[in-house]
Motif scaffolding. Structure first.
Motif, PDB file in Angstrom:
ATOM      1  N   ARG A  30       0.829  -1.209   0.000  1.00 49.68           N
ATOM      2  CA  ARG A  30       0.000   0.000   0.000  1.00 49.68           C
ATOM      3  C   ARG A  30       0.861   1.255   0.000  1.00 49.68           C
ATOM      4  NH1 ARG A  30      -2.406   3.263   3.951  1.00 49.68           N
ATOM      5  NH2 ARG A  30      -1.478   2.019   5.631  1.00 49.68           N
ATOM      6  N   ALA A  31       1.952   1.254   0.781  1.00 52.88           N
ATOM      7  CA  ALA A  31       2.830   2.422   0.848  1.00 52.88           C
ATOM      8  C   ALA A  31       3.530   2.652  -0.490  1.00 52.88           C
ATOM      9  CB  ALA A  31       3.855   2.248   1.959  1.00 52.88           C
ATOM     10  N   LEU A  32       3.932   1.582  -1.139  1.00 45.35           N
ATOM     11  CA  LEU A  32       4.586   1.714  -2.448  1.00 45.35           C
ATOM     12  C   LEU A  32       3.607   2.256  -3.491  1.00 45.35           C
ATOM     13  CD1 LEU A  32       6.658  -1.589  -2.434  1.00 45.35           C
ATOM     14  CD2 LEU A  32       7.583   0.726  -2.375  1.00 45.35           C
ATOM     15  N   GLU A  33       2.385   1.731  -3.478  1.00 46.30           N
ATOM     16  CA  GLU A  33       1.381   2.212  -4.426  1.00 46.30           C
ATOM     17  C   GLU A  33       1.068   3.691  -4.172  1.00 46.30           C
ATOM     18  OE1 GLU A  33      -2.989   0.782  -6.087  1.00 46.30           O
ATOM     19  OE2 GLU A  33      -2.592   0.711  -3.930  1.00 46.30           O
ATOM     20  N   ARG A  34       1.018   4.076  -2.902  1.00 51.74           N
ATOM     21  CA  ARG A  34       0.736   5.484  -2.563  1.00 51.74           C
ATOM     22  C   ARG A  34       1.821   6.405  -3.099  1.00 51.74           C
ATOM     23  NH1 ARG A  34      -0.556   9.877  -2.028  1.00 51.74           N
ATOM     24  NH2 ARG A  34      -1.461  11.008  -0.274  1.00 51.74           N
ATOM     25  N   ASN A  35       3.034   5.877  -3.235  1.00 53.62           N
ATOM     26  CA  ASN A  35       4.158   6.649  -3.762  1.00 53.62           C
ATOM     27  C   ASN A  35       4.359   6.431  -5.260  1.00 53.62           C
ATOM     28  OD1 ASN A  35       5.991   8.108  -1.565  1.00 53.62           O
ATOM     29  ND2 ASN A  35       5.081   6.288  -0.617  1.00 53.62           N
ATOM     30  N   ALA A  36       3.342   5.884  -5.915  1.00 54.72           N
ATOM     31  CA  ALA A  36       3.352   5.693  -7.373  1.00 54.72           C
ATOM     32  C   ALA A  36       4.513   4.832  -7.850  1.00 54.72           C
ATOM     33  CB  ALA A  36       3.368   7.044  -8.087  1.00 54.72           C
ATOM     34  N   THR A  37       4.855   3.817  -7.055  1.00 53.35           N
ATOM     35  CA  THR A  37       5.884   2.866  -7.468  1.00 53.35           C
ATOM     36  C   THR A  37       5.434   1.481  -7.042  1.00 53.35           C
ATOM     37  OG1 THR A  37       8.254   2.375  -7.436  1.00 53.35           O
ATOM     38  CG2 THR A  37       7.255   3.073  -5.361  1.00 53.35           C
ATOM     39  N   PRO A 150       2.199  -5.601  -8.063  1.00 47.87           N
ATOM     40  CA  PRO A 150       2.196  -4.140  -8.194  1.00 47.87           C
ATOM     41  C   PRO A 150       1.431  -3.389  -7.112  1.00 47.87           C
ATOM     42  CG  PRO A 150       1.685  -5.202 -10.293  1.00 47.87           C
ATOM     43  CD  PRO A 150       1.634  -6.261  -9.251  1.00 47.87           C
ATOM     44  N   ALA A 151       0.327  -3.973  -6.620  1.00 50.83           N
ATOM     45  CA  ALA A 151      -0.530  -3.258  -5.670  1.00 50.83           C
ATOM     46  C   ALA A 151      -1.355  -4.275  -4.891  1.00 50.83           C
ATOM     47  CB  ALA A 151      -1.451  -2.285  -6.419  1.00 50.83           C
TER      48      ALA A 151
END
Length: 325
Positions: A30-37, A150-151
């Motif tokens: 979730r944190a990675l997706e929030r940072n668009a990566t 990815p997410a």
């Protein structure tokens, strides 16, 4: 390699707070997706391997990476060793948890955007809120889900994770058991909690740990109804959600019948209950309630006196007392 932490400032500029009851690996997604990566890009930039996901040994690294509490990561991330702590409980097999093949409720993950920690427990099989089975495989590939994706709501093949439309609503027994499991996970292992309401008359179940419940589900639920049980030559490292649902359903029905019988004809249950999960519970588990229950069932059903046969390797069995039902 993981000293290249300076790269994270440009990769993860947005700090993301964890949610109460959230899965550790799920938080990372979730944190990675929030940072668009995503984890693939992150691992390439930091020159590390994330194919098997992160684990408890990465707690310091992850706390720096995501600017989060290191103690939280140590409690919530998967472990690669035996006898590890997760969710305030001591575990003895990594296969008791869904560290290798995670599972999610598609409706929850798409509407809420986060993954419950309770879903990482192998005995969690359904979503209480949406009354559906959890999903552990992509319906499009179909390949087992992985943390390397990815997410939270997207599979590794980049297909959207969704429920099987042919899957029927879970039985009320499974929904009630899931509610009890999630409430029990929130407590410390040493807190006396009690058994599910329909099993409340079996007094000793209140002192069994959650890892002990995994052994009980296997002992009472592995054998199909009215059919012989054939142990696999090469047991799988994990069981799919569908198989666990079948095992848990059979186990809960058998335990209820077992504790309701007026006359304890213990030996008659020898053909219905598997012995090896009880032996593992008696020898490997350190929880007194697990050891006592396993010793009682082994002696009453299989005439296996743990206090005699296990004393040479496990000295404490010489002083162990059995529970009485």
């Amino acid at each position: 390699m993981r000293a290249r932490i300076l790269l994270t400032e440009e990769l993860l500029p947005i700090s993301v707070d964890s949610i109460e009851g959230e899965s550790g690996p799920g938080y990372c997604l979730r944190a990675l997706e929030r940072n668009a990566t995503d984890i693939h890009t992150l691992c390439m930039k930091l020159r590390i391997s994330g194919l098997n996901g992160f684990n408890q040994s990465d707690a310091v690294f992850l706390s720096q990476l995501f600017k989060a509490d290191v103690v939280w990561f140590k409690q919530m991330m998967p472990a690669t060793t035996r006898n590890f702590e997760w969710q305030q409980h001591r575990w003895y097999r990594s296969s008791d948890l869904r560290f290798t093949v995670p599972q999610v409720c598609p409706t929850c993950v798409h509407r809420n955007g986060w993954i419950k920690a309770a879903w990482d427990f192998s005995l969690s099989t359904v979503c209480i809120e949406h009354q559906c089975a959890l999903v552990d495989a992509c319906p499009s590939c179909p390949r087992s889900l992985s943390w390397y994706r990815p997410a939270p709501g997207i599979a590794r093949c980049r297909h959207v994770i969704r429920s099987n439309p042919k899957e029927s609503k879970p039985a009320e027994l499974l929904l009630e058991f899931q509610s009890w499991v999630e409430a029990r996970l929130a407590l410390n292992q040493d807190q006396s909690f009690g058994a599910p309401s329909h099993l409340s008359r079996w007094r000793i179940l209140k002192d069994v740990s959650l890892p002990g419940w995994v052994c009980l589900m296997e002992a009472f639920g592995l054998k199909p109804m009215d059919a012989p049980y054939q142990p696999p030559l090469f047991p799988p490292r994990f069981r799919p959600n569908k198989i666990w649902r079948e095992i848990i359903t059979r186990a809960l029905v058998r335990i209820e019948h077992f504790e309701q019988q007026e006359v304890k004809n213990w030996s008659e249950w020898k053909a219905e209950i598997q012995q090896f999960p009880l032996l593992r519970m008696a020898t490997v588990h350190q929880h007194p309630g697990d050891q006592s229950l396993a010793a009682m069932l082994l002696e009453k059903i299989f005439s296996y006196r743990a206090s005699v046969r296990l004393t040479k390797r496990h000295a404490h069995w010489g002083q162990m007392q059995l529970f009485e039902v």
